[in-house]
Design a protein around this motif. Sequence first.
Motif, PDB file in Angstrom:
ATOM      1  N   TRP A 181       0.925  -1.136  -0.013  1.00  0.00           N
ATOM      2  CA  TRP A 181       0.075   0.086  -0.096  1.00  0.00           C
ATOM      3  C   TRP A 181       0.729   1.231  -0.064  1.00  0.00           C
ATOM      4  O   TRP A 181       0.335   2.304  -0.608  1.00  0.00           O
ATOM      5  N   LEU A 182       2.116   1.138   0.812  1.00  0.00           N
ATOM      6  CA  LEU A 182       2.830   2.255   0.703  1.00  0.00           C
ATOM      7  C   LEU A 182       3.506   2.501  -0.665  1.00  0.00           C
ATOM      8  O   LEU A 182       3.544   3.783  -1.241  1.00  0.00           O
ATOM      9  N   THR A 183       3.478   1.463  -1.548  1.00  0.00           N
ATOM     10  CA  THR A 183       4.050   1.716  -2.881  1.00  0.00           C
ATOM     11  C   THR A 183       3.096   2.235  -3.785  1.00  0.00           C
ATOM     12  O   THR A 183       3.383   3.231  -4.547  1.00  0.00           O
ATOM     13  N   ILE A 184       1.843   1.930  -3.515  1.00  0.00           N
ATOM     14  CA  ILE A 184       0.687   2.646  -4.250  1.00  0.00           C
ATOM     15  C   ILE A 184       0.532   4.078  -3.867  1.00  0.00           C
ATOM     16  O   ILE A 184       0.407   4.971  -4.750  1.00  0.00           O
ATOM     17  N   LEU A 185       0.468   4.354  -2.576  1.00  0.00           N
ATOM     18  CA  LEU A 185       0.291   5.770  -2.167  1.00  0.00           C
ATOM     19  C   LEU A 185       1.432   6.639  -2.301  1.00  0.00           C
ATOM     20  O   LEU A 185       1.186   7.932  -2.669  1.00  0.00           O
ATOM     21  N   LYS A 186       2.685   5.851  -2.546  1.00  0.00           N
ATOM     22  CA  LYS A 186       3.804   6.904  -3.138  1.00  0.00           C
ATOM     23  C   LYS A 186       3.460   7.459  -4.358  1.00  0.00           C
ATOM     24  O   LYS A 186       3.826   8.299  -4.798  1.00  0.00           O
ATOM     25  N   LYS A 187       2.547   6.751  -5.360  1.00  0.00           N
ATOM     26  CA  LYS A 187       2.340   7.141  -6.608  1.00  0.00           C
ATOM     27  C   LYS A 187       1.208   8.113  -6.620  1.00  0.00           C
ATOM     28  O   LYS A 187       1.140   9.070  -7.254  1.00  0.00           O
ATOM     29  N   ILE A 188       0.106   7.832  -5.716  1.00  0.00           N
ATOM     30  CA  ILE A 188      -1.190   8.229  -5.942  1.00  0.00           C
ATOM     31  C   ILE A 188      -1.487   9.625  -4.920  1.00  0.00           C
ATOM     32  O   ILE A 188      -2.291  10.277  -4.850  1.00  0.00           O
ATOM     33  N   LYS A 189      -0.691   9.519  -3.915  1.00  0.00           N
ATOM     34  CA  LYS A 189      -0.489  10.484  -2.857  1.00  0.00           C
ATOM     35  C   LYS A 189      -1.691  10.095  -1.846  1.00  0.00           C
ATOM     36  O   LYS A 189      -1.285  10.481  -0.493  1.00  0.00           O
ATOM     37  N   THR A 190      -2.890  10.056  -2.139  1.00  0.00           N
ATOM     38  CA  THR A 190      -3.933   9.796  -1.108  1.00  0.00           C
ATOM     39  C   THR A 190      -4.847   8.780  -1.794  1.00  0.00           C
ATOM     40  O   THR A 190      -5.124   8.602  -3.011  1.00  0.00           O
ATOM     41  N   ALA A 191      -5.645   8.042  -0.665  1.00  0.00           N
ATOM     42  CA  ALA A 191      -6.621   7.030  -1.217  1.00  0.00           C
ATOM     43  C   ALA A 191      -7.887   7.256  -0.422  1.00  0.00           C
ATOM     44  O   ALA A 191      -7.798   7.633   0.868  1.00  0.00           O
ATOM     45  N   GLN A 192      -9.112   7.000  -1.038  1.00  0.00           N
ATOM     46  CA  GLN A 192     -10.139   7.042  -0.501  1.00  0.00           C
ATOM     47  C   GLN A 192     -10.805   5.612   0.009  1.00  0.00           C
ATOM     48  O   GLN A 192     -10.956   4.798  -1.125  1.00  0.00           O
ATOM     49  N   PRO A 193     -11.256   5.192   1.188  1.00  0.00           N
ATOM     50  CA  PRO A 193     -11.870   3.855   1.174  1.00  0.00           C
ATOM     51  C   PRO A 193     -13.494   4.122   1.249  1.00  0.00           C
ATOM     52  O   PRO A 193     -14.103   5.059   0.931  1.00  0.00           O
ATOM     53  N   VAL A 194     -14.007   2.733   0.645  1.00  0.00           N
ATOM     54  CA  VAL A 194     -15.352   2.778   0.867  1.00  0.00           C
ATOM     55  C   VAL A 194     -15.714   2.757   2.271  1.00  0.00           C
ATOM     56  O   VAL A 194     -15.143   1.973   3.010  1.00  0.00           O
ATOM     57  N   PRO A 195     -16.563   3.706   2.663  1.00  0.00           N
ATOM     58  CA  PRO A 195     -16.657   3.917   4.136  1.00  0.00           C
ATOM     59  C   PRO A 195     -17.630   2.923   4.859  1.00  0.00           C
ATOM     60  O   PRO A 195     -18.452   3.345   5.645  1.00  0.00           O
ATOM     61  N   GLU A 196     -17.328   1.906   4.510  1.00  0.00           N
ATOM     62  CA  GLU A 196     -18.215   0.798   5.311  1.00  0.00           C
ATOM     63  C   GLU A 196     -17.348  -0.318   5.451  1.00  0.00           C
ATOM     64  O   GLU A 196     -16.568  -0.897   4.632  1.00  0.00           O
ATOM     65  N   SER A 197     -17.814  -1.456   6.265  1.00  0.00           N
ATOM     66  CA  SER A 197     -17.077  -2.865   6.311  1.00  0.00           C
ATOM     67  C   SER A 197     -17.597  -3.520   5.519  1.00  0.00           C
ATOM     68  O   SER A 197     -18.872  -4.033   5.375  1.00  0.00           O
ATOM     69  N   LEU A 198     -16.742  -4.252   4.912  1.00  0.00           N
ATOM     70  CA  LEU A 198     -17.039  -5.166   3.751  1.00  0.00           C
ATOM     71  C   LEU A 198     -16.204  -6.606   3.981  1.00  0.00           C
ATOM     72  O   LEU A 198     -16.281  -7.449   2.961  1.00  0.00           O
TER      73      LEU A 198
END
Length: 257
Positions: A181-198
Amino acid sequence: MEKSLVSIITPSFNCEKFIAKTILSVQNQTYKNWEMIIVDDCSSDETVSIIKEISSQDNRIQLFLLDVNSGTGIARNTALEKATGKYIAFLDADDLWKPLKLELQIDFLKKHNLPFTFSFYECINEAGESLNRRIESPRNLSYRQLFFCNYVGNLTGIYEVNYFGKIPISPIRKRQDWVHWLTILKKIKTAQPVPESLAFYRIRENSISASKYELLKHNFAVYRTFHRFNLVVSILCMTGFLFTQLIIKPRYVKSLI
């Protein structure tokens, strides 16, 4: 319109007590266009027999066997090589998905034009009983926040191959998901979750998740091995990590009682 294929990466090792329910949670998805790629890491119990029986009746489930016990990193990378989907998702052999998991996350990705998302999840014990705890995350998760705390459950992350390519799993022994996930966030800077438990994350006896000492030891190794920080900087990073765990993260751990 045909829905895009999702490749589900699942390493397995001596999980005969859980694997059938894990696979069933995938088969029960309302989103049907998926392939589940299971790579077994030389199980000595009935895990392989169970998977073979289920996969013989569902050709979306593919089983591959490693010749020698090699660890989850090699198993995940082997599955990744076999994946053909537009999206990559992860599910370990003892965890569970809720039926709407894939459908809601793929819709969320498309609606917001995102290459990556994740979701909240709940914790269960080895017997599958609720621990009355839901793990949430910041609604706009930054690389800096993720740097000091892994808010992304491995069983919830999904990314688009056309955007990132297939991201290899780190060779480090533990905390591979955090590095991913750090590798991904380093590229896109921010990430948004689906705000519910799945999903349901199973905490097993003697697991890293159940041992605070082991967790801290492997997190420290991420700063030293993945980030390649020297000892002093790694200690400072661990200080920030501990501050996050003790002061900030508790607000994202919600009681279900």
